[in-house]
Enzyme design. Structure first.
Site, short mmCIF file in Angstrom:
data_model
loop_
_atom_site.label_atom_id
_atom_site.label_comp_id
_atom_site.label_asym_id
_atom_site.label_seq_id
_atom_site.Cartn_x
_atom_site.Cartn_y
_atom_site.Cartn_z
N ASP A 100 6.15 29.35 35.99
CA ASP A 100 6.50 27.81 35.71
C ASP A 100 6.69 26.89 36.40
O ASP A 100 8.25 26.45 35.92
CB ASP A 100 6.08 28.03 34.13
N ASP A 130 -2.35 4.86 11.36
CA ASP A 130 -3.71 4.03 12.38
C ASP A 130 -3.26 2.90 13.09
O ASP A 130 -3.06 2.60 13.94
CB ASP A 130 -3.60 2.36 10.34
#
Length: 464
Positions: free
Chosen positions: A101, A340
């Site tokens: 990786d 939000d």
């Protein structure tokens, strides 16, 4: 901090081993195997970003732990990793299956002292007392990933890669101990789903059979990651805008997908017909601010400051972070801010760049949200339409690296049927580290890659 040439991460799953050979030319070839993707793994895959504070107790350790002290790292869920090989740890060697990786510099394995995790019971565990070359370090650590974190402690032992035994487990010791004639390793991933051979990693050189033409080399921009600079991303011949003047990109063999800024991914997924629509937050932003955004862009205000000017995004994200508190960005939501507010900022940035594209094409803004696919969700596409989809091109080193529809889509076999998905997912990393792309296996499968840690650069050529 010096680059680590051998970047490994232990997989959580037990798989059959791969074949490693050392040829007469001094190269170490590791044959990789490929684990097929399914919808379960695709659904579980997450790529997010997170602010990470300096881990306690690591500040005085050596540079091998510097990547844990970065301000912002991107996180991923390794359930979507496909390619794996085999290494040995200790004397006598204990065998483990690993992901080679390039997006991580930590080598970790389950310990024999792990007794409270189910995963440790069903996978191989490292037994220090059985190794004659084990050395205790004992520093405790916690490493975050997209699906959680792992906790443990550092140890030191010999590492076997191919026929080479690397003493003291430090990747650069492959060079210092004269195992490699060149300070490079190369990666070839086989995207042929019918082949038994999943790919190959070569330490110390390249396999000329695995690519066509010459490599284009790009210098690293960071030494913590294999990070480079990319330019504009094109859909066919059309600019997506955001990275026109440059974005960061991490060359990451440990993830299957291509992750990038939501503003660009939304354009790509719309262009290729990915199914799904934006949520209520998008319609809220458009209804309240759509006309203002439209007018701002017509007046020539730069897209990257529009959402700041209208008050939906903060100019400096660092104000979210106070001493001892980590601000998390996960699927577009910051910890410490309201859902939000964060969602509105994300959608605003995406909408701004989308409107800019519409202006260039002299189109209108009606039904904007209904036309945008959801970049954070599953992006299904019609398998029958793949041949008609546009090429997606990355500009790297002033050269175009195109991906064909067949290369950037995933075909997943599910219940005797074939499901096709977009290989692009959203990842929003704030400046100065972002905007950021993660060039995963979809990109690396198309381009043979040389990781040149001697000259701190990465090279790409067409894969054979």
């Amino acid at each position: 901090m010096g680059i680590k040439c051998l970047l490994l991460l232990i997989c959580f799953w037990a798989l059959s081993g791969s074949v490693s050979t050392t040829s007469s030319d001094g190269l170490v070839r590791i044959s990789l195997k490929k684990r097929p993707l399914d919808l379960k793994n695709i659904n579980a895959a997450r790529i997010t970003s997170r602010e990470v504070l300096h881990p306690r107790g690591l500040s005085s350790t050596d540079s091998n732990f510097d990547d844990l002290q970065s301000n912002i790292v991107y996180l991923k869920n390794y359930l979507d990793t496909q390619y794996y090989g085999e290494i040995g740890i200790g004397t006598p060697e204990q065998i483990f299956t690993v992901v080679f990786d390039t997006g991580s510099s930590n080598l970790w394995v389950p310990s024999s002292r792990c007794i409270f995790s189910i995963a440790c019971y069903i996978h191989s565990k490292y037994r220090a007392r059985l190794s004659r070359t084990y050395s205790k370090i004992g520093i405790h650590c916690k490493i975050p990933y997209g699906s959680g974190s792992i906790s443990g402690f550092f140890s030191q032992d010999n590492l076997k890669v191919g026929d080479f035994i690397i003493k003291d487990q430090v990747g650069y010791n492959m060079v210092e101990q004269r195992h490699l004639s060149q300070q490079i390793f190369s990666l070839w991933l086989n995207r042929d789903p019918t082949s038994q051979l999943g790919g190959e990693i070569v330490f110390g050189g390249i396999d000329w059979r695995r690519f066509r033409g010459d490599h284009t080399y790009i210098p690293l921009t960071q030494q913590d990651y294999w990070q480079i600079k990319v330019g504009d991303i094109l859909i066919g011949n059309n600019s997506t805008g955001l990275c026109e003047y440059g974005c960061a990109a991490i060359v990451d063999s440990g993830t299957s997908l291509l992750a990038g800024p939501t503003a660009v991914v939304a354009q790509i997924n719309h262009a290729i017909g990915a199914a799904g629509v934006m949520s209520l937050e998008c319609k809220t932003v458009v209804s309240k601010y759509g006309n203002m955004i439209w007018e701002y862009l017509i007046e020539g205000i730069r897209p990257d400051v529009v959402c700041v000017d209208i008050g939906l995004c903060l100019h400096n994200i660092s104000q979210f972070v106070s001493a001892g508190i980590s601000s998390i960005v996960q699927n577009g939501t910051r910890e410490g801010s309201s859902v939000d507010e964060s969602a509105s900022c994300t959608f605003c940035e995406m909408i701004v760049f989308w409107i800019q594209v519409q202006l260039k094409q002299q189109k209108t803004k009606e039904k904007l949200c209904e036309r945008l696919p959801n970049p954070m969700g599953k992006s299904f596409i019609d398998c029958d339409n793949i041949a008609a989809m546009p090429y997606i091109s990355f500009t790297i080193g002033n050269k175009s690296f195109p991906l064909s529809p067949e290369q950037y889509t995933l075909r997943v076999e599910e219940s005797c049927t074939t499901v096709c998905l977009s290989g692009f997912v959203g990842l929003d990393v704030p400046p100065p580290q972002g905007p950021l792309w993660v060039l995963g296996d979809i990109f690396l499968g198309a381009y043979h890659t040389i990781f040149d840690f001697g000259n701190l650069r990465v090279g790409f050529a067409n894969a054979a």
